[in-house]
Each structure stands twice: as C-alpha cells, then as structure tokens.
Design a protein around this motif. Sequence first.
Motif, short mmCIF file in Angstrom:
data_model
loop_
_atom_site.label_atom_id
_atom_site.label_comp_id
_atom_site.label_asym_id
_atom_site.label_seq_id
_atom_site.Cartn_x
_atom_site.Cartn_y
_atom_site.Cartn_z
N VAL A 60 -1.01 -1.74 -17.06
CA VAL A 60 -2.18 -2.42 -16.16
C VAL A 60 -2.75 -3.80 -17.08
N ARG A 79 6.58 8.73 -17.43
CA ARG A 79 7.05 7.51 -18.05
C ARG A 79 6.68 6.88 -19.43
N PHE A 131 -3.73 -8.96 -16.29
CA PHE A 131 -5.15 -9.29 -16.77
C PHE A 131 -4.86 -10.89 -17.61
N ASN A 179 -13.29 -0.35 -11.50
CA ASN A 179 -12.56 -1.27 -11.79
C ASN A 179 -12.54 -0.46 -13.55
N ILE A 231 -8.78 6.94 -13.49
CA ILE A 231 -9.48 5.60 -12.68
C ILE A 231 -8.77 4.44 -12.29
N ASP A 232 -8.62 3.98 -10.50
CA ASP A 232 -7.72 2.63 -10.12
C ASP A 232 -8.60 2.23 -9.11
C1 LIG Z 1 1.80 -0.38 -12.65
S1 LIG Z 1 0.22 0.63 -12.77
C2 LIG Z 1 0.55 2.04 -13.61
C3 LIG Z 1 0.62 2.90 -13.54
C4 LIG Z 1 0.55 3.83 -14.16
N1 LIG Z 1 -1.00 3.18 -15.59
C5 LIG Z 1 1.73 4.16 -14.84
O1 LIG Z 1 2.16 3.01 -15.99
O2 LIG Z 1 3.08 4.57 -14.38
C6 LIG Z 1 -0.84 -0.59 -12.21
C7 LIG Z 1 -2.05 0.41 -11.92
O3 LIG Z 1 -3.22 -0.69 -12.42
C8 LIG Z 1 -4.23 -0.21 -11.02
N2 LIG Z 1 -5.11 -2.25 -11.36
C9 LIG Z 1 -5.03 -3.28 -11.62
N3 LIG Z 1 -6.42 -3.67 -12.12
C10 LIG Z 1 -7.19 -2.59 -11.99
C11 LIG Z 1 -8.85 -3.15 -12.53
N4 LIG Z 1 -9.28 -4.07 -12.38
N5 LIG Z 1 -9.61 -1.58 -12.75
C12 LIG Z 1 -8.68 -0.24 -12.27
N6 LIG Z 1 -7.85 0.05 -11.37
C13 LIG Z 1 -6.92 -1.50 -11.70
C14 LIG Z 1 -3.92 -1.17 -9.78
O4 LIG Z 1 -4.25 -0.96 -9.32
C15 LIG Z 1 -2.46 -0.11 -10.55
O5 LIG Z 1 -2.76 0.99 -9.25
#
Ligand SMILES: C[S@@+](CC[C@H](N)C(=O)[O-])C[C@H]1O[C@@H](n2cnc3c(N)ncnc32)[C@H](O)[C@@H]1O
Length: 283
Positions: A227, A86, A231, A206, A151-152
């Motif tokens: 991500v 990506r 927020f 988190n 981390i997710d």
């Molecule tokens: C749209 S995806 C992006 C994935 C990858 N980084 C990309 O750009 O292709 C966003 C991810 O962030 C995770 N996420 C959201 N808030 C988070 C948090 N506070 N801590 C860890 N993960 C989080 C969501 O569960 C989701 O899997």
Amino acid sequence: MSSPVTPLIRPDELRLLKEYITGAFGLVLDRNNEGLLTKKLLPRLEGLGLATLADYYAYLKFAPRRKDEHKLLLSLVTNNETYFFREEPQLRVLSEVVLPALKEKKLKCGERKLRIVSAGCSSGEEVYTLAMLVIESGCFLWDWDVEIRGIDIDPQIIDRAKNGVYTGRAFQATPTHYIDRYFNKCNEGLKVKDILTRITNFTEGNILEVEQIIEGQSVDIVFCRNVLIYFDDDSIQRGVHGFANVLLPDGHLFLGHSESLSRITSNYIPVRFPGAIIYKKRD
Ligand SMILES: C[S@@+](CC[C@H](N)C(=O)[O-])C[C@H]1O[C@@H](n2cnc3c(N)ncnc32)[C@H](O)[C@@H]1O
C-alpha cells in the motif's frame, strides 16, 4: 447526431487532477503511474462526454452526482492486486513467532483479546488469510475475543471483501487444505465460511485516518502490505505514525517486502527473519 468526444489529457491538467486526488483521498500517485492513469481516465471521460481533464475536475467538484463519481474515481486509481497467502515467509513469522509470543504475553496479564488491522485490505484476501492463520495457530481459540479488521479506501472493493466470494487467481498461493476447510462452493466460486466471517469485519476508510476509524481501540498487529508504495514520504510518515499510535506497546507492523521504513521513521525497530522483515513498535 453529435460525434463522440475524443478527450484530451494534458499534462498540466493531469497534475491538477493528481493534486485533487491527494487532497481529497490522501492518495499520492507518482509519475510512474501517469500512463496507467491516463489509460484508465480516457474511457471515463468519454463515457461522461467530457472533452478535457479540466472538465472532469469541474465535474468532480461541482456535479450533483460528484459523490458517486468520487467512488468511481477511487476504484479507477487504486491498484487492488492481492491474493490469499501472499508473501508466505512473513506469514510464517506471524504464525510461528509473533502469535505464540503474543498469546504468552497476554495470558500473563490475564487478557484474552486479539486485534489485528489489515490497512489497505483490498478485496479481503489478506484479512481472511490472517483469520485462517490465527485459527490454525490454535493460540486464540475458545473464550478469546478476536477481531481482524480490514480497511480500504475503495468502497467497491470493500463490498467485494464483505461478500467473501473468490475465484481463480485469488487462490494461486493457497494450500489445498485451507480451501477444503474454510470455503464452501457457491454459484460464483468459493465463499468463505462463517468461522472466518465471525472474526473479521471491513470498513471503508482512509488509512491515514486509522485512529478515527478504529475509534480509540488499540491493536496488536497492523498489516499494511503493498500500500505504502503508492504514497510519498510525507504520507508514509503520517500513515506509520498513525499505526504507532494505535499499536499496543511491543505491537508489530508488517509491510510489503519492497517497503522499508529505514529512511522514514525511527518509531519502529526492524526485526529480521529468513526472507522477511517485520517492524516492532519502539517503546
Ligand atoms: C495492492 S492492494 C494490497 C492489498 C493487500 N494488502 C495485499 O498486500 O495483498 C492496495 C490496496 O490499498 C488500498 N489503498 C490505497 N491507498 C489507501 C488509503 N489511503 N487508505 C486505505 N486504503 C488504501 C487500495 O484501494 C488497494 O485496495
């Protein structure tokens, strides 16, 4: 036989639930997500036979199975959209500029360790992409100690990442030779080869608590793409301060192309390349 419940989503109760989600998981759901959130919550309330969001709120707080429900709710409210390779211009900067410079710097001080974190890694495509690029760069082979950690916050998505099996859309931007070299066919699709799993791992957590999650380790590069758009400014501030605390001097932060730190913090210096901005930790 009792008739099925048709749940009611009231705006004030939705606000209460959103506050609960922010308090419990650090996730901030802005107003634009409310329609989608309602659409996702309705079937869940129906499934539980609950009439209102206030009932669901009480269920989340007090039901004996509340821990399972927290996990389910997290899967409902997070957007997990991702795919291999990506935002290619940034990846090119990583391969052609950042990794070679890092190798040179590390060799000068006799260190052979590389640490990368993918914060908000979803189902693992970003982590495995980074692993492929690190291997292909040829910079960190043989006796280098390499770890790319995803981390997710969503436990179901972390299980999928660990499983490492992908199909269709996940490969929409993947050059064919990477598929041939790094994946094996399996019944469910294509599974990542051991050469990738050996240098990657996944943790549920988190990202606002990144320092605790990586337990005092320092890292060279943090990817946190697509991500922070979910927020609010306070949480972005907390997140990127946490990254600055774990990044080594001169460490790099990669954000999604629609995310910017200019309003938020001066902890980082933006470095511009054609089609990509990356952030360097300020000394
Ligand atoms: C749209 S995806 C992006 C994935 C990858 N980084 C990309 O750009 O292709 C966003 C991810 O962030 C995770 N996420 C959201 N808030 C988070 C948090 N506070 N801590 C860890 N993960 C989080 C969501 O569960 C989701 O899997």
